[in-house]
Design a protein around this motif. Sequence first.
Motif, PDB file in Angstrom:
ATOM      1  N   UNK B  12       1.002  -1.347  -0.537  1.00 17.61           N
ATOM      2  CA  UNK B  12       0.162  -0.004  -0.321  1.00 17.61           C
ATOM      3  C   UNK B  12       1.293   0.944   0.458  1.00 17.61           C
ATOM      4  N   UNK B  13       2.191   0.964   0.947  1.00 21.24           N
ATOM      5  CA  UNK B  13       2.742   2.358   1.059  1.00 21.24           C
ATOM      6  C   UNK B  13       3.330   2.868  -0.544  1.00 21.24           C
ATOM      7  N   UNK B  14       3.815   1.220  -1.081  1.00 24.05           N
ATOM      8  CA  UNK B  14       4.672   1.690  -2.460  1.00 24.05           C
ATOM      9  C   UNK B  14       3.275   1.843  -3.679  1.00 24.05           C
ATOM     10  N   UNK B  20       7.601   3.199   3.630  1.00 27.65           N
ATOM     11  CA  UNK B  20       6.594   2.544   4.644  1.00 27.65           C
ATOM     12  C   UNK B  20       7.178   3.498   5.744  1.00 27.65           C
ATOM     13  N   UNK B  21       8.447   3.326   5.788  1.00 27.04           N
ATOM     14  CA  UNK B  21       8.801   3.014   7.405  1.00 27.04           C
ATOM     15  C   UNK B  21       9.677   2.261   7.479  1.00 27.04           C
ATOM     16  N   UNK B  22       9.827   1.652   9.112  1.00 26.63           N
ATOM     17  CA  UNK B  22       9.093   0.684   9.408  1.00 26.63           C
ATOM     18  C   UNK B  22       8.483  -0.309  10.190  1.00 26.63           C
ATOM     19  N   UNK B  33       4.151   1.442  12.973  1.00 25.71           N
ATOM     20  CA  UNK B  33       4.965   1.499  12.122  1.00 25.71           C
ATOM     21  C   UNK B  33       5.555   3.096  12.837  1.00 25.71           C
ATOM     22  N   UNK B  34       7.098   3.257  12.598  1.00 25.55           N
ATOM     23  CA  UNK B  34       7.788   3.899  13.688  1.00 25.55           C
ATOM     24  C   UNK B  34       9.163   5.197  11.854  1.00 25.55           C
ATOM     25  N   UNK B  35       8.312   6.095  11.637  1.00 23.64           N
ATOM     26  CA  UNK B  35       8.083   6.925  10.659  1.00 23.64           C
ATOM     27  C   UNK B  35       8.530   8.293  10.763  1.00 23.64           C
ATOM     28  N   UNK B  36      10.058   9.358  10.548  1.00 22.54           N
ATOM     29  CA  UNK B  36       9.638  10.285  10.736  1.00 22.54           C
ATOM     30  C   UNK B  36       9.783  10.962  12.561  1.00 22.54           C
ATOM     31  N   UNK B  40       3.197   5.318  14.572  1.00 19.55           N
ATOM     32  CA  UNK B  40       1.715   4.811  14.829  1.00 19.55           C
ATOM     33  C   UNK B  40       1.124   2.902  14.906  1.00 19.55           C
ATOM     34  N   UNK B  41      -0.152   3.081  15.753  1.00 16.20           N
ATOM     35  CA  UNK B  41      -0.272   1.814  16.103  1.00 16.20           C
ATOM     36  C   UNK B  41      -1.079   1.317  15.720  1.00 16.20           C
TER      37      UNK B  41
END
Lengths: 209, 170
Positions: B12-14, B20-22, B33-36, B40-41
């Motif tokens: 979905x991110x692509x 996509x982050x981690x 998700x960890x990004x910037x 977010x859980x």
Amino acid sequence: MVVVYSNENNPFTLKLLIAANYAKKEVQLKIVNSKDPAVPEPKHLPCLVFESRSLFIANASAYYLFPPSIEDENTVNEWLEWEATVLAPSIAVNFGTSTKSQSKAVLTNCFRTLNDALSSKQSISGKSITVCDVVIWSTLYPFYKDNNISGAYLVELNNLNHWLKHLENLPEFQEALNQYKITPGNAPYQILVNSAKYLISGDSGSIGN
Amino acid sequence: MTINTIGCLTQVANFLKVHPGKINLNSNSLPVRVANNSTTTGFIAIIFDLLNHSNLSLGNLQDKAEIRQWLEYALVYAINCEGSSGIQQVLKELNAVLSTRTYLVTSNVSIADVVLFYILYHIIANLSYLDKERYIHVSRWYDNLQQDANLRQKNKIIDFNTNYLICVKH
């Protein structure tokens, strides 16, 4: 006009009725069975119908009726998803079908998780009641009201016990409970398994209603 | 289920052209998700997060409510349907819904279509021709979606060719 289509004794219907009470939105409750032609596909119950649209997933309906504030949004999203993927299927399968599998251990964990989250708080977000309190409480209600089945699980979980009782006495919850009857014990979960059409894997089947 | 969840979020991110982050799973099996520098859980929250950083519109409040519904459906039903009875149930339900509409939510592709496209890929790819005909509205919807190379990504084109030629009594 917002309409809630539901069968009887379905704990997820409480989610919609209590959410509507918090949002001060008027909904009309119509008692039907899932084969009723008025119920939109895919005929899961309860179903919320408004402006020629329909929502058949109770958490999406409750969120739509009673959205959280921006600051509570992350917490609410996380708990709603936990309720949908972990808590509700485990409790429905454990008490509503003849399958026991590992759902009992999962449930014990669920209750511990909730009890920890409610430490010295009146609500899950810690401030006011949000849609995730409404949704989780509704799923637990038939279990919590049956002393025989809840006793063994809830011993020493004081925060959870306190929260269950506290919410039950709030006017928004009382009003829904007076309007729509839910019996204590297994029966509402049997109805839930069939109404939400949970996929139960393998050779096990639901025992029906 | 766990691998599918993370795999779907990455696709979905692509598709949305968002990094996509981690993404990992926490102790409650929810994706995180960890990004910037922000965390977010939850699958649904991560999808909304990715959308907010993309060009795809979330639509109005009603559209958003229906999208939330389909994302939960994807997570509770579609991603868990192993075995033929589960698969048949999900296809039957989607077929009934898609019999009266082109896409799941609005008259355009929404994230609900995209997420179910990725989650259902292996199921649809393994369907017999008879099942592709039995679930003709799902087939038409899926065939339509896969024409978009950006959505399809590295997935192989699924063959629906003969479906439309054979009439099956229901």
